[in-house]
Every structure is written in C-alpha cells, then in structure tokens.
Design a protein around this motif. Structure first.
Motif, PDB file in Angstrom:
ATOM      1  N   MET A 124       0.735  -1.284   0.091  1.00 58.94           N
ATOM      2  CA  MET A 124      -0.140   0.073  -0.045  1.00 58.94           C
ATOM      3  C   MET A 124       0.988   0.988  -0.134  1.00 58.94           C
ATOM      4  O   MET A 124       0.652   2.212  -0.645  1.00 58.94           O
ATOM      5  CB  MET A 124      -1.065   0.010   1.290  1.00 58.94           C
ATOM      6  N   PHE A 133       2.091   1.907  -3.262  1.00 53.29           N
ATOM      7  CA  PHE A 133       1.105   2.288  -4.231  1.00 53.29           C
ATOM      8  C   PHE A 133       1.097   3.724  -4.214  1.00 53.29           C
ATOM      9  O   PHE A 133       0.878   4.650  -5.027  1.00 53.29           O
ATOM     10  CB  PHE A 133      -0.112   1.437  -3.926  1.00 53.29           C
ATOM     11  N   ILE A 134       0.930   4.349  -3.005  1.00 56.81           N
ATOM     12  CA  ILE A 134       0.845   5.658  -2.578  1.00 56.81           C
ATOM     13  C   ILE A 134       2.091   6.508  -3.054  1.00 56.81           C
ATOM     14  O   ILE A 134       1.794   7.489  -3.661  1.00 56.81           O
ATOM     15  CB  ILE A 134       0.641   5.936  -0.860  1.00 56.81           C
TER      16      ILE A 134
END
Length: 345
Positions: free
Chosen positions: A19, A22-23
């Motif tokens: 995550m 991805f950010i």
C-alpha cells in the motif's frame, strides 16, 4: 523456519508495504515526476525492503532453526540453551532470556528434589542398618535355641519357622538397601581382583541354612582358577539373589540342587532344577516388579530380585542372561568381561 513460513508471518507487513509503494507511486504521478525518476525511487524502495527482509530472515531463521535442531538432537533437551548464541534481534533476545529463566527455575526445582531424594535415601540406609541389628540378634538367638535342643519338638519347629521368617525379612531388607544404592553406587563401590571361589564361599555361608532347611544340594564345580574384576560385596549379593530364587522356585518332586560353575574364562553359571520359566516370560524376567506365572501359590515374590540383579550387573559392567525349560531347569549366565578401565585403576 523456512522462507515461506517467514513470508506468511510477515503477510501484514507486506500488505502495508504494498500500500505504501502504491501511495508513493501515486504521489509521484500526481506531481508529474519524470518516469525514470519514478522507476528509480520505486526500485530503490523495493531494493531496500528486500535487503531488510533478507537480513531479518537470516537472523531469525539462524536462531530459531538452531534452537529447533539442537532441541531435537540433544538427549537432554533442557540443555539446549548452552548450545545457542544470544540473538541480535529483540524477539530472539526475549526468547533467549525467557529460556534462561525457565532453565534456572527448573534447575532450582530439580536440585531441591535431588536433595530431598538424597536425604530420604540416606535415611533409608541408616534405618536399614539399624533394623539389621535386631534381625541379626533374633536370628542368632533362634539358632542357639535350635542348636541347644528342646524337649518339646513343637517348640523346635516353631523356632525353625521363625528363623526362616527372620531370614526372609533380612533378605528383603538387603533388597531395599541394594536397590537404594544401585542409583548411587559410588558411595559403596570398590572394584578389585577377587577369586570366584572366595565369592562363592561367602555366598554359600550366608545361605547355608536356607539351603539345608529346604533340602537343596549346592554343587560347586570348576571355579578355583577364575579371578574376577568386580566388587566382592555386590557380587555376593547378586549370587545370593539367584540362589534365593532357586530356593523359592524349587520342585518338591525331585532331589533339588543349585549348581555354580564357570568356564574358566569369563562366564559364571548358576543352574537349578526348579520349576523353570515359561518361554513367554524369559524376556521379561528382569523387568521391574514382574513376577510371572510359575510358582504362583508356591512362593510370594516382589518381582524386584532379578531387576536389582540386572541393574547391579549393568553398573558393574557385567552381562547377565537367562535360559530355561519350563518345569525342568533354569540357567543364569553372568559374563564378567575384561575392562580396560578396571585394569588402569
């Protein structure tokens, strides 16, 4: 621990890292960062995390695998802490310190039980020595009463029965003493070269009255030249237990005998023509408290005599075996091997 188990354990961390990656990529795209720079940043992030995971895995796997492997390999698994190096990660240090505290607590508890067991054993040995004094006195008085003769034959018979019971009681007391000492033989252990004839003579003197009262002929053959490396007192007890068994399991319908003989090298045989041992019992006669079926109703048995004999033979470095034909005979063989340690001593 293998890499698959490690990654499964780190599943939550991997999801969070995914995550985060991805950010980071999303922010870089929002601010229209150069594609090459984005690739380099993402690549470096992934490389750092992969290296971090590999280093963490190696530290943990090295410690935990060594802990599991050493525990399986050691006969005394509680000593595993002595084979480990203190780990360099926090969870491993906690496990190591916990194992140390557990080991320390266990040692303290074991030591307390050892002390209590030692104190109890010492008390039992002292008690036995105290008990043997009145037993010996009773036996001597009964012997004198029988030898002096009595005008009343019924009294003489009673004296003989009492004398037999005193001998039985004395034998059971000896069993307790030797069983107690079998776990701590260094207190009463003296290996020396002893003539077999001397051992047999001492044993025969101790059991002469029992043999006489039960009409059992003691036959001794070919023992004059044999010298044993053994403990004389313990070997006398061993022979005595075997003779007592022969007396206990004699046959009434035959002229009973116990024969002790040697092959002149390392084997001593004790043979009798008693009730014998069934084939199914042969492998179990040295088991603790095993009494078998033969002689039921004929003699009471604790099943400890042969067990103690086997234990003492093992401690002395001797071998013992037994063969028998049910209803015919029993033969015990004790093998006294040459022992380099005894020779050095």
């Amino acid at each position: 621990m293998n890499i698959k188990n490690y990654l499964l354990d780190k599943k939550a961390d991997l999801i969070l890292l995914g995550m985060l990656l991805f950010i980071i990529t999303w922010f870089l795209r929002i601010f229209k960062t150069n594609t090459a720079v984005t690739v380099i940043v993402v690549g470096l992030f992934i490389l750092v995390e992969v290296v971090r995971f590999i280093m963490d895995y190696n530290r943990r796997a090295g410690f935990y695998n060594e802990l599991v492997d050493n525990t399986k390999r050691l006969d005394q698994a509680y000593l595993v802490l002595e084979t480990l190096n203190k780990p360099e990660f926090i969870e491993g240090e906690m496990v190591y310190e916990t194992l140390y505290d557990i080991n320390k607590s266990m040692n303290e508890n074991v030591n307390s039980y050892i002390i209590r067991s030692r104190d109890f054993r010492e008390y039992i040995e002292l008690w036995i020595h105290e008990v043997k004094l009145p037993l010996s006195s009773m036996g001597l008085k009964l012997h004198n009463l029988i030898e002096s003769g009595s005008k009343n034959e019924a009294d003489t018979e009673i004296y003989k029965k009492l004398q037999a019971e005193v001998r039985r009681l004395d034998a059971y007391v000896d069993q307790v003493l030797y069983y107690s000492r079998s776990e701590n033989m260094e207190k009463d252990y003296h290996i020396a070269k002893v003539p077999l004839s001397k051992i047999v003579h001492e044993t025969a003197m101790e059991h002469r009255e029992s043999l006489r009262d039960n009409d059992i002929d003691l036959r001794i053959e070919n023992i004059e030249d044999m010298i044993l490396n053994t403990d004389q007192k313990w070997f006398v007890f061993i022979l005595g237990q075997l003779i007592s068994n022969s007396i206990k399991y004699r046959r009434d319908s035959v002229e009973s005998y116990v024969k002790i003989y040697a092959d002149g090298e390392s084997h001593i045989y004790i043979e009798d023509n008693g009730v014998g041992i069934p084939e199914k019992d042969i492998k179990r006669v040295f088991d603790k408290s095993y009494t078998g079926d033969n002689g039921v109703g004929k003699a009471k048995s604790t099943g400890m005599g042969l067990y103690i004999v086997k234990t003492l033979c093992d401690k002395l470095g001797h071998e013992i075996s037994i063969e028998s034909e049910d209803g015919e005979w029993t033969r015990v063989c004790i093998t006294v091997k040459a022992n380099e340690f005894y020779e050095v001593m």
